[in-house]
Design a protein around this motif. Structure first.
Motif, PDB file in Angstrom:
ATOM      1  N   PRO A  77       0.819  -1.202   0.000  1.00  0.00           N
ATOM      2  CA  PRO A  77       0.000   0.000   0.000  1.00  0.00           C
ATOM      3  C   PRO A  77       0.865   1.271   0.000  1.00  0.00           C
ATOM      4  N   GLY A  78       0.474   2.204  -0.843  1.00  0.00           N
ATOM      5  CA  GLY A  78       1.226   3.447  -0.990  1.00  0.00           C
ATOM      6  C   GLY A  78       2.131   3.479  -2.195  1.00  0.00           C
ATOM      7  N   ASP A  79       2.439   2.304  -2.781  1.00  0.00           N
ATOM      8  CA  ASP A  79       3.301   2.264  -3.966  1.00  0.00           C
ATOM      9  C   ASP A  79       2.568   2.827  -5.181  1.00  0.00           C
ATOM     10  N   LEU A  80       3.277   3.630  -5.968  1.00  0.00           N
ATOM     11  CA  LEU A  80       2.781   4.071  -7.263  1.00  0.00           C
ATOM     12  C   LEU A  80       3.203   3.031  -8.290  1.00  0.00           C
ATOM     13  N   VAL A  81       2.243   2.550  -9.086  1.00  0.00           N
ATOM     14  CA  VAL A  81       2.522   1.436  -9.996  1.00  0.00           C
ATOM     15  C   VAL A  81       1.968   1.728 -11.387  1.00  0.00           C
ATOM     16  N   VAL A  82       2.605   1.141 -12.389  1.00  0.00           N
ATOM     17  CA  VAL A  82       2.074   1.167 -13.743  1.00  0.00           C
ATOM     18  C   VAL A  82       1.475  -0.202 -14.025  1.00  0.00           C
ATOM     19  N   VAL A  83       0.380  -0.195 -14.791  1.00  0.00           N
ATOM     20  CA  VAL A  83      -0.374  -1.422 -15.051  1.00  0.00           C
ATOM     21  C   VAL A  83      -0.258  -1.775 -16.534  1.00  0.00           C
ATOM     22  N   PRO A  84       0.396  -2.870 -16.903  1.00  0.00           N
ATOM     23  CA  PRO A  84       0.420  -3.292 -18.307  1.00  0.00           C
ATOM     24  C   PRO A  84      -0.991  -3.552 -18.815  1.00  0.00           C
ATOM     25  N   PHE A  85      -1.173  -3.525 -20.138  1.00  0.00           N
ATOM     26  CA  PHE A  85      -2.541  -3.568 -20.660  1.00  0.00           C
ATOM     27  C   PHE A  85      -3.165  -4.961 -20.661  1.00  0.00           C
ATOM     28  N   THR A  86      -2.454  -5.967 -20.205  1.00  0.00           N
ATOM     29  CA  THR A  86      -3.063  -7.242 -19.819  1.00  0.00           C
ATOM     30  C   THR A  86      -2.459  -7.641 -18.478  1.00  0.00           C
ATOM     31  N   TYR A  87      -3.203  -8.392 -17.693  1.00  0.00           N
ATOM     32  CA  TYR A  87      -2.642  -8.895 -16.436  1.00  0.00           C
ATOM     33  C   TYR A  87      -2.048 -10.281 -16.671  1.00  0.00           C
ATOM     34  N   SER A  88      -1.071 -10.643 -15.846  1.00  0.00           N
ATOM     35  CA  SER A  88      -0.361 -11.911 -16.031  1.00  0.00           C
ATOM     36  C   SER A  88       0.266 -12.343 -14.722  1.00  0.00           C
ATOM     37  N   ASP A  89       0.523 -13.654 -14.603  1.00  0.00           N
ATOM     38  CA  ASP A  89       1.170 -14.134 -13.379  1.00  0.00           C
ATOM     39  C   ASP A  89       2.687 -13.945 -13.427  1.00  0.00           C
ATOM     40  N   ASN A  90       3.249 -13.778 -14.633  1.00  0.00           N
ATOM     41  CA  ASN A  90       4.680 -13.575 -14.863  1.00  0.00           C
ATOM     42  C   ASN A  90       5.532 -14.763 -14.428  1.00  0.00           C
ATOM     43  N   THR A  91       4.891 -15.930 -14.310  1.00  0.00           N
ATOM     44  CA  THR A  91       5.634 -17.139 -13.933  1.00  0.00           C
ATOM     45  C   THR A  91       5.390 -18.314 -14.870  1.00  0.00           C
ATOM     46  N   CYS A  92       4.336 -18.277 -15.681  1.00  0.00           N
ATOM     47  CA  CYS A  92       4.028 -19.418 -16.543  1.00  0.00           C
ATOM     48  C   CYS A  92       5.062 -19.523 -17.663  1.00  0.00           C
ATOM     49  N   GLU A  93       4.969 -20.568 -18.466  1.00  0.00           N
ATOM     50  CA  GLU A  93       5.975 -20.792 -19.512  1.00  0.00           C
ATOM     51  C   GLU A  93       6.020 -19.647 -20.524  1.00  0.00           C
ATOM     52  N   TYR A  94       4.872 -19.061 -20.838  1.00  0.00           N
ATOM     53  CA  TYR A  94       4.861 -17.955 -21.790  1.00  0.00           C
ATOM     54  C   TYR A  94       5.452 -16.699 -21.171  1.00  0.00           C
ATOM     55  N   CYS A  95       5.095 -16.422 -19.935  1.00  0.00           N
ATOM     56  CA  CYS A  95       5.645 -15.245 -19.260  1.00  0.00           C
ATOM     57  C   CYS A  95       7.160 -15.337 -19.150  1.00  0.00           C
ATOM     58  N   ARG A  96       7.663 -16.522 -18.860  1.00  0.00           N
ATOM     59  CA  ARG A  96       9.112 -16.680 -18.729  1.00  0.00           C
ATOM     60  C   ARG A  96       9.826 -16.448 -20.051  1.00  0.00           C
ATOM     61  N   ARG A  97       9.085 -16.570 -21.149  1.00  0.00           N
ATOM     62  CA  ARG A  97       9.650 -16.301 -22.476  1.00  0.00           C
ATOM     63  C   ARG A  97       9.408 -14.854 -22.903  1.00  0.00           C
ATOM     64  N   GLY A  98       8.864 -14.042 -22.008  1.00  0.00           N
ATOM     65  CA  GLY A  98       8.597 -12.651 -22.338  1.00  0.00           C
ATOM     66  C   GLY A  98       7.360 -12.447 -23.177  1.00  0.00           C
ATOM     67  N   LEU A  99       6.402 -13.375 -23.074  1.00  0.00           N
ATOM     68  CA  LEU A  99       5.168 -13.291 -23.846  1.00  0.00           C
ATOM     69  C   LEU A  99       3.979 -13.271 -22.879  1.00  0.00           C
ATOM     70  N   GLN A 100       3.964 -12.246 -22.033  1.00  0.00           N
ATOM     71  CA  GLN A 100       2.943 -12.173 -20.983  1.00  0.00           C
ATOM     72  C   GLN A 100       1.532 -12.025 -21.527  1.00  0.00           C
ATOM     73  N   THR A 101       1.375 -11.570 -22.758  1.00  0.00           N
ATOM     74  CA  THR A 101       0.046 -11.481 -23.346  1.00  0.00           C
ATOM     75  C   THR A 101      -0.557 -12.857 -23.630  1.00  0.00           C
ATOM     76  N   SER A 102       0.253 -13.901 -23.555  1.00  0.00           N
ATOM     77  CA  SER A 102      -0.239 -15.274 -23.718  1.00  0.00           C
ATOM     78  C   SER A 102      -0.270 -16.027 -22.399  1.00  0.00           C
ATOM     79  N   CYS A 103      -0.137 -15.314 -21.289  1.00  0.00           N
ATOM     80  CA  CYS A 103      -0.128 -15.946 -19.968  1.00  0.00           C
ATOM     81  C   CYS A 103      -1.320 -16.888 -19.799  1.00  0.00           C
ATOM     82  N   VAL A 104      -1.060 -18.088 -19.291  1.00  0.00           N
ATOM     83  CA  VAL A 104      -2.134 -19.076 -19.155  1.00  0.00           C
ATOM     84  C   VAL A 104      -3.146 -18.690 -18.088  1.00  0.00           C
ATOM     85  N   HIS A 105      -2.775 -17.776 -17.185  1.00  0.00           N
ATOM     86  CA  HIS A 105      -3.705 -17.317 -16.154  1.00  0.00           C
ATOM     87  C   HIS A 105      -4.116 -15.857 -16.352  1.00  0.00           C
ATOM     88  N   GLY A 106      -3.575 -15.223 -17.378  1.00  0.00           N
ATOM     89  CA  GLY A 106      -3.809 -13.795 -17.573  1.00  0.00           C
ATOM     90  C   GLY A 106      -5.018 -13.492 -18.420  1.00  0.00           C
TER      91      GLY A 106
END
Length: 343
Positions: A77-106
């Motif tokens: 709480p209190g942090d200023l944050v930027v929000v990418p235009f899709t949400y993602s877990d940033n841990t799935c196989e696609y996210c680890r390849r830098g393809l967060q728009t294909s995140c399996v949970h996003g």
């Protein structure tokens, strides 16, 4: 809270909706500080059928964290944050390849019970994987620049990255909208020697020159192709198509040299790729797609913080949240390049 809802084409309203709450231990809730209208918002604005279950609008926003779930560890709480235009877990196989728009949970903002960005607040699924902290205060003059990290700057950069723009290249950018201007910034960042911007709106192409375009071609169709090929001695090495219309993609094929690369990042408004045997014989490479903003933000943010680039200059109008419908009209009628929204 107040939020922007789309009921049908041309019918954007700001109405009271339920306040966002933590639903899962990986959620966060943010208070929106700044948002904007995206060119891709105009497609449903022009064509959406009537519905009694309106869509929550907006996918480019930044804000202050108000609450976090029990498993959230990277923001507080209190942090200023930027929000990418899709949400993602940033841990799935696609996210680890830098393809967060294909995140399996996003997924995208504004559908399936997920808040949109054009409102006073939003619940953020997978907050650890989605949100990126900004090292500035809420009143920083850099906020409009940093907001572009949510989508438009990263989309322009995606065009340059997937096209493989490298030092010394000749690049043609098709489209003088906010994405096209961002692509000019990106091509210059990656060392392009010559950047030809194809656009017809003088105020926009003038800004494109300030961003790094070395030449501007206002003609379209065969005349535009001929002008670019003459300027570039036979065609550009890389072409960044930032419109999404079939005519723009055909134009891209006309201005690229044989063996060159076309990257398309404009949301496609055509049923099929209009290329045939002629393009096949020229050994053209077609790439691009939707930009994984989450992957590019850490790379691009330092260029904003140190003053190398000022992509927030694409915002030429500002409206309050309650006047967001006017912001849509201004962009749809080409009276504004890109509209900033202050909740």
């Amino acid at each position: 809270m107040r939020a922007t809802l789309l009921y049908q084409a041309g019918d954007v309203r700001v109405e009271d909706v339920d306040d966002p709450k933590i639903q899962n231990p990986t959620d966060a809730v943010i208070r929106t500080v700044l948002a904007c209208v995206c060119g891709s918002d105009l497609w449903p604005y022009k064509s959406a059928p009537r519905t009694d279950n309106p869509r929550h609008m907006g996918h480019e926003f930044l804000g202050v964290v108000e609450d976090i779930g029990s498993e959230v560890t990277t923001v507080k709480p209190g942090d200023l944050v930027v929000v990418p235009f899709t949400y993602s877990d940033n841990t799935c196989e696609y996210c680890r390849r830098g393809l967060q728009t294909s995140c399996v949970h996003g997924g995208p903002w504004g559908v399936g019970g997920i808040d949109g960005g054009q409102g006073q607040a939003a619940r953020i699924p997978y907050a650890d994987g989605t949100l990126i902290t900004l090292p500035v205060a809420e009143d920083s003059e850099l906020l409009p620049d940093l907001l572009t990290l949510s989508d438009v700057l990263c989309t322009g950069y995606h065009a340059a990255h997937t096209a493989g723009v490298a030092p010394g290249d000749t690049v043609t950018v098709i489209g003088d909208g906010a994405v096209g201007l961002s692509a000019v910034i990106a091509a210059k960042l990656r060392g392009a020697e010559r950047i030809v911007l194809m656009g017809r709106h003088t105020a926009r192409t003038d800004l494109g020159r300030e961003f790094g375009a070395t030449d501007v071609v206002a003609d379209r169709g065969e005349d535009g192709v001929a002008a670019v090929r003459e300027l570039t001695g036979g065609g550009a090495d890389r072409v960044l198509e930032c419109v999404g219309l079939e005519a723009a993609l055909v134009q891209a094929a006309g201005v690229v040299r044989d063996g060159g690369v076309i990257s398309r990042v404009g949301a496609p408004q055509y049923p099929a790729i209009p290329f045939g045997f002629g393009e096949f014989m020229r050994n053209l490479t077609l790439t691009g797609g939707v930009a994984p903003s989450r992957a590019y933000i850490p790379e691009l943010m330092p260029h904003i913080l140190n003053g190398d680039i000022h992509p927030g200059r694409v915002f030429d109008r500002t409206v309050d949240l309650d006047d967001v419908a006017e912001g849509y009209r201004l962009m749809n009628d080409r009276e504004a390049l890109k509209v900033l929204v202050r909740p």
